[in-house]
Design a protein around this motif. Structure first.
Motif, short mmCIF file in Angstrom:
data_model
loop_
_atom_site.label_atom_id
_atom_site.label_comp_id
_atom_site.label_asym_id
_atom_site.label_seq_id
_atom_site.Cartn_x
_atom_site.Cartn_y
_atom_site.Cartn_z
N VAL A 232 0.86 -1.19 0.00
CA VAL A 232 0.00 0.00 0.00
C VAL A 232 0.90 1.24 0.00
CG1 VAL A 232 -1.86 1.25 1.13
CG2 VAL A 232 -1.79 -1.26 1.28
N ARG B 149 -0.79 -7.72 -4.64
CA ARG B 149 -1.67 -6.56 -4.77
C ARG B 149 -0.87 -5.28 -4.52
NH1 ARG B 149 -4.47 -10.06 -6.32
NH2 ARG B 149 -6.49 -10.81 -5.53
N VAL C 145 -1.83 -1.24 -4.00
CA VAL C 145 -2.87 -0.22 -3.86
C VAL C 145 -2.19 1.11 -3.56
CG1 VAL C 145 -4.97 0.50 -2.69
CG2 VAL C 145 -4.49 -1.95 -2.94
N ASN D 111 -4.09 -0.86 -8.40
CA ASN D 111 -5.23 0.04 -8.38
C ASN D 111 -4.94 1.26 -7.50
OD1 ASN D 111 -7.54 -1.53 -9.82
ND2 ASN D 111 -6.72 -3.02 -8.36
N VAL E 264 -9.37 0.08 0.63
CA VAL E 264 -8.09 -0.61 0.48
C VAL E 264 -8.23 -2.09 0.80
CG1 VAL E 264 -5.71 -0.76 1.31
CG2 VAL E 264 -6.76 1.48 0.91
N LEU F 49 -9.72 -3.90 -2.16
CA LEU F 49 -8.81 -4.07 -3.29
C LEU F 49 -7.66 -5.02 -2.98
CD1 LEU F 49 -8.68 -0.40 -4.60
CD2 LEU F 49 -9.78 -2.37 -5.71
#
Length: 256
Positions: free
Chosen positions: A89, A138, A140, A183, A227, A230
């Motif tokens: 993140v 992932r 974000v 994303n 968050v 996602l």
């Protein structure tokens, strides 16, 4: 718990939105790497809250995301201490107010280094890790409505967030073969320390809320919920998108 057995690294997690994200991901079952520029009392406070909130492990790593050597070290240290990183993140961010014709090179460099250069090289180091271990991941990014919306007197901030939007879109294509989704979450006006001057001025708050169809500021927890989605398997087919968390501000805003 949607993120059980996952490891998440959250930059700029000492306060505000970053702290709320770290807490929410811990509540969802993730082990969490709390990252901030300094391992100070605020960062230590986040670490303690994350430890209390979740069932997984938590560690604190200090690093300046505006420096490439720190970005690579933070990812490497997170892998060394936690075994792997599944979720990155990119939350750390700064802004500097100045009329465009008066803005300094130092302020421009600070904003661009933290808001765009940091996510670029943190994501690069993360992607290399995913390529080596397999299994996907992932990413974000915490962007802003100002990846789309002009913000007079904050040209460097808008440029950094607009750049982050295109970086996200490009990497969503380029990193898809590694199973990495990328994303953005784009908050509007959120109740954080950066907006303290707004929240302390009733006239400014009234004018701002007129621009927000839901007639309130968002909370860090509103952003953290987006968050968490996602970062989860529920969003496994979502990539290359911006999720706006703004109460409808973006499409209703008029400069006063």
């Amino acid at each position: 718990m949607r993120l059980e057995d996952k490891v998440a690294l959250v930059t700029g997690a000492a306060q505000g939105i970053g702290r709320a994200i770290a807490l929410r991901l811990a509540q969802e079952g993730a082990s969490v790497v709390v990252e901030d520029r300094l391992a100070d009392d605020r960062a230590q406070g986040t670490l303690r809250e994350v430890e209390d909130a979740g069932a997984g492990r938590a560690v604190l790593i200090a690093g300046d995301v505006g420096k490439v050597e720190d970005d690579r070290r933070v990812i490497a240290e997170a892998i060394e201490r936690m075994g792997r990183v599944d979720i990155l993140v990119n939350n750390a961010g700064v802004e500097r107010r100045a009329d465009f014709i008066d803005a300094s090179e130092a302020d421009y460099d600070l904003v661009m280094h933290v808001n765009l250069k940091g996510p670029y090289f943190l994501t690069q180091a993360f992607a290399r890790h995913v390529r080596e271990r397999g299994g996907g991941g992932r990413v974000v990014n915490i962007s802003s409505v100002h990846e789309e919306l002009p913000f007079p007197h904050f040209a460097s901030y808008c440029a950094s967030k607009g750049g982050l939007k295109m970086l996200m879109r490009d990497l969503s294509v380029e990193l898809a073969p590694l199973g990495i989704t990328v994303n953005n979450v784009a908050p509007g006006a959120i109740r954080t320390p950066i907006n303290a001057h707004l929240m302390s001025d009733p006239a400014l708050m009234k004018a701002l809320c007129k621009n927000i169809p839901l007639r309130r500021l968002g909370t860090p927890e509103d952003v953290a919920a987006a968050v968490a989605y996602l970062a989860s398997d529920e969003a496994s087919y979502v990539t290359g998108s911006t999720l706006y968390v703004d109460g409808g501000l973006l499409w209703n805003y008029a400069e006063q």
